[in-house]
Design a protein around this motif. Structure first.
Motif, short mmCIF file in Angstrom:
data_model
loop_
_atom_site.label_atom_id
_atom_site.label_comp_id
_atom_site.label_asym_id
_atom_site.label_seq_id
_atom_site.Cartn_x
_atom_site.Cartn_y
_atom_site.Cartn_z
N CYS A 70 0.84 -1.19 0.00
CA CYS A 70 0.00 0.00 0.00
C CYS A 70 0.88 1.25 0.00
N ARG A 96 0.06 4.12 1.04
CA ARG A 96 -0.23 4.98 2.20
C ARG A 96 0.24 4.38 3.52
N CYS A 97 -0.07 3.09 3.74
CA CYS A 97 0.24 2.49 5.04
C CYS A 97 1.36 1.46 4.97
N THR A 142 1.46 -1.59 4.10
CA THR A 142 1.16 -2.99 4.40
C THR A 142 1.03 -3.78 3.10
N CYS A 160 -8.05 3.84 2.97
CA CYS A 160 -6.86 3.71 3.82
C CYS A 160 -6.39 5.10 4.23
N ARG A 161 -6.21 5.31 5.54
CA ARG A 161 -5.80 6.63 6.04
C ARG A 161 -4.29 6.79 6.09
N GLY A 162 -3.56 5.68 5.98
CA GLY A 162 -2.11 5.76 5.94
C GLY A 162 -1.47 5.78 7.31
N LEU A 163 -0.29 6.40 7.39
CA LEU A 163 0.50 6.45 8.61
C LEU A 163 0.50 7.86 9.18
N GLU A 174 2.73 5.45 13.16
CA GLU A 174 1.74 4.41 13.47
C GLU A 174 0.60 4.48 12.45
N LEU A 175 -0.10 3.34 12.30
CA LEU A 175 -1.26 3.30 11.39
C LEU A 175 -2.36 4.20 11.95
N ASP A 214 -5.43 4.19 11.24
CA ASP A 214 -6.63 3.41 11.52
C ASP A 214 -6.59 2.78 12.91
#
Length: 189
Positions: free
Chosen positions: A74, A76-77, A79, A141-144, A150-151, A153
Motif C-alpha cells: 500500500c 499509504r500504510c 502494508t 486507507c488513512r495511511g501512517l 503508526e497506522l 486506523d
C-alpha cells in the motif's frame, strides 16, 4: 519467438478466411517482472487468459481478457496486500504479406511469425498499464501518522502530537515566554 512458450498460439487451424474464429482458454504461470515497483503479479502465479482469434483481411484480431492475482504494498500504510486482476485487451497481429505489414513500422503492430502469434507482450502491456502507480490496500486507507509512523486506523480520532518548535524561532519564543512570566508575576502582586 519460442513456439513452445505457453503464450504462443498456432494460427494454422484458424485459417485465413475472414470471419473464421477460434476460442482459447489458457492457464499460464505469470512471467517474471509482470508489474511495477510497488505492485505486480508474482512470478509463477496462475494467469487465466481467455482469447478469441478472428481472421480478418490484414491478419488475426485477438480479443481477450486476463485474470489473476496481484500482490503489492500500500502506498499509504505500507502494508502488503493482494487483490484480483481483470484486464481486457484487443490486438491485431498482421500477416507477413499484408498491406499492414508493408505500411507500418516493425514496432507499431504485432506480427504473425511462422503461423504463430505471441500473446506475452500484449498481456504484459495490458496488465502493467492497468496497475495503479500508487496502489492502495483499500480506497479509504488513512495511511501512517507523519509524526509517529503508526497506522492512523489503529489510533484514536483525537490523536495529535505537539508540534516541534522551529529552531529559527526559538529565541523569539524564549523572549515571549519570559515576557509572559514577568507579566503574570506582576499581575499576581
Amino acid at each position: 519467438m519460442n513456439p513452445r512458450s505457453p503464450f504462443v498460439l498456432d494460427t494454422r487451424k484458424l485459417g485465413r478466411r475472414a470471419g473464421s474464429q477460434r476460442h482459447h482458454r489458457l492457464e499460464i504461470p505469470a512471467p517474471a517482472q509482470l508489474g511495477l515497483e510497488m505492485i505486480g503479479v508474482p512470478e509463477g502465479t496462475p494467469l487465466v487468459v481467455d482469447v478469441r482469434l478472428e481472421a480478418v483481411t490484414e491478419g488475426v484480431l485477438v480479443t481477450g481478457s486476463v485474470t489473476g492475482t496481484v500482490s503489492g504494498e500500500c502506498g499509504r500504510c505500507l502494508t502488503a496486500f493482494t487483490d484480483g486482476l481483470a484486464v481486457d485487451f484487443v490486438e491485431l497481429f498482421a500477416y507477413p504479406d499484408s498491406a499492414t505489414e508493408e505500411t507500418t513500422d516493425p514496432d507499431e503492430v504485432s506480427r504473425i511469425e511462422a503461423e504463430h502469434l505471441d500473446l506475452e507482450p500484449v498481456v504484459r502491456d495490458a496488465v502493467v498499464l492497468s496497475l495503479p502507480l500508487t496502489p492502495l490496500c483499500r480506497a479509504d486507507c488513512r495511511g501512517l501518522c507523519p509524526e509517529c509512523g503508526e497506522l492512523l486506523d489503529d489510533l484514536p480520532d483525537d490523536h495529535t502530537h505537539e508540534a516541534p518548535l522551529d529552531p529559527r524561532w526559538a529565541a523569539l519564543a524564549e523572549r515571549f515566554s519570559a515576557a509572559d512570566e514577568a507579566d503574570s508575576s506582576v499581575r499576581s502582586e
